[in-house]
Structure formats: C-alpha cells, structure tokens
Write a protein that holds these residues in place. Structure first.
Motif, PDB file in Angstrom:
ATOM      1  N   GLU A  80       0.833  -1.205   0.000  1.00  0.00           N
ATOM      2  CA  GLU A  80       0.000   0.000   0.000  1.00  0.00           C
ATOM      3  C   GLU A  80       0.872   1.261   0.000  1.00  0.00           C
ATOM      4  OE1 GLU A  80      -4.265   1.379   1.663  1.00  0.00           O
ATOM      5  OE2 GLU A  80      -2.997   0.322   3.108  1.00  0.00           O
ATOM      6  N   TRP A  81       1.978   1.210   0.746  1.00  0.00           N
ATOM      7  CA  TRP A  81       2.914   2.339   0.718  1.00  0.00           C
ATOM      8  C   TRP A  81       3.375   2.606  -0.707  1.00  0.00           C
ATOM      9  CZ3 TRP A  81       4.153   6.180   3.781  1.00  0.00           C
ATOM     10  CH2 TRP A  81       3.941   6.065   5.155  1.00  0.00           C
ATOM     11  N   ASP A  82       3.747   1.535  -1.401  1.00  0.00           N
ATOM     12  CA  ASP A  82       4.261   1.674  -2.763  1.00  0.00           C
ATOM     13  C   ASP A  82       3.181   2.160  -3.732  1.00  0.00           C
ATOM     14  OD1 ASP A  82       6.716   0.793  -1.818  1.00  0.00           O
ATOM     15  OD2 ASP A  82       6.367  -1.293  -2.410  1.00  0.00           O
ATOM     16  N   GLU A  83       1.949   1.717  -3.548  1.00  0.00           N
ATOM     17  CA  GLU A  83       0.864   2.064  -4.464  1.00  0.00           C
ATOM     18  C   GLU A  83       0.234   3.416  -4.163  1.00  0.00           C
ATOM     19  OE1 GLU A  83      -1.834  -1.242  -4.181  1.00  0.00           O
ATOM     20  OE2 GLU A  83      -0.323  -2.652  -4.946  1.00  0.00           O
ATOM     21  N   GLU A  84       0.033   3.729  -2.889  1.00  0.00           N
ATOM     22  CA  GLU A  84      -0.725   4.918  -2.491  1.00  0.00           C
ATOM     23  C   GLU A  84       0.151   6.094  -2.054  1.00  0.00           C
ATOM     24  OE1 GLU A  84      -3.911   5.165  -2.871  1.00  0.00           O
ATOM     25  OE2 GLU A  84      -4.520   3.088  -3.130  1.00  0.00           O
TER      26      GLU A  84
END
Length: 177
Positions: A56-60
C-alpha cells in the motif's frame, strides 16, 4: 524512506524483525477484540498483513507505520493511513487507525502517533480530509479520536461483522498541528 519522529516515538516503514513482535500484538485477544471481527491473527497472517501494508505504501504513497519506542527500540504497534475499502459508503476516503500492544496502553502513545500521522496526511501528503472508523464501545480509541479534533459524521454497521461503527472526520481547515 519516510520516518517521523515524535518526542517518544519513531514512525517508520516495516522491517523484517518487526514480524514477531507484531504477531504477538495480533495474538492478544484483548488487543484484537476491537479489530476486524475480533479474531486474533497468526504469525503467517501477520506476515501477509505487513506485506500488504508495504504494498500500500508503494501504491498509495501512504500506509501503516510501524511504531517504535525511541528510548528502547521496542515495536509498540502501528498507526497510519489506509483506504477503508471494507466500508464502501465512505469512499473515496483515507482513514487513520492505530493498534498498540496492551502493555503500551494508557501512556499516550496512540495519541502521539496518531497526531503525527494526521499531520503527515494533511501537510505532507496533501490530503484535504481524513476519517477514522471506530467500533462503538471502544472508548480508548474514541478518546484518541477526540484528542485529534475529529468530529462524528455518521453511525453505520460493519457490512461483514454486523457491529456498530462510528465514522469521524477532520479536514485541513480544522486541524491544529
């Protein structure tokens, strides 16, 4: 790499050595009674959770931080931001949440970490509004929510588990750093 320091805490991305202490927190029935359906989580499930949080860190560009005690280096729990996909009626939204080991309760760590996370959301990530979804009856989390300056927006029901929830919010104009 994103890291936030408060007077007593470090909010940071997840490390491999966080798995066992986070799994211990997730195995505590007292902690988990307010999380999801109230079930404890295994070491394997916790490993999957951490992997998902990192994705999620990488995507958002945001996600759940590991919360480390500055003085001892212990993992106390987590705090951070996520998209509450389990509750479609509030989307699009970004929610703040926290979860701490019971040995760290009552010391102000959740409030300190949540305030730093809210400041990160509104000032660093440029979000205009953040919500919090609290299971009704979880007075400790309700106290943290009020300390953040969030106000109730609506009561609803968890679509899968059936228990009552309260949605709070704060926007950039209401936040005091």
């Amino acid at each position: 790499m994103i890291e936030i320091r408060t007077p007593r805490l470090i909010l940071r991305r997840w490390h491999d050595d966080d798995l066992v202490p986070m799994a211990e927190i997730n195995a505590d029935q007292q902690v988990m009674r307010w999380i999801g359906d109230g079930s404890t989580r295994s070491l394997e499930q916790t490993a999957q959770d951490i992997e998902q949080w990192e994705e999620e860190w990488d995507e958002e560009g945001f996600g759940l931080f590991a919360v480390e005690l500055l003085a001892s280096g212990e993992l106390a729990g987590l705090t951070g931001l996520s998209v509450p996909e389990f509750l479609p009626e509030v989307l699009p939204a970004v929610a703040i949440s926290w979860q701490f080991g019971s040995q760290f309760w009552g010391q102000g760590y959740a409030s300190e970490a949540a305030h730093a996370t809210l400041e990160f959301a509104l000032q660093d990530r440029g979000l205009d509004r953040v919500i919090s979804i609290n299971r009704i009856g979880n007075d400790a989390s309700e106290n943290v929510i009020h300390k953040l300056g969030m106000t109730p927006v609506r009561d609803t029901t968890h679509p899968e588990c059936g228990f009552p929830l309260r949605v709070h919010h704060i926007d950039l104009t209401e936040f005091h750093a």
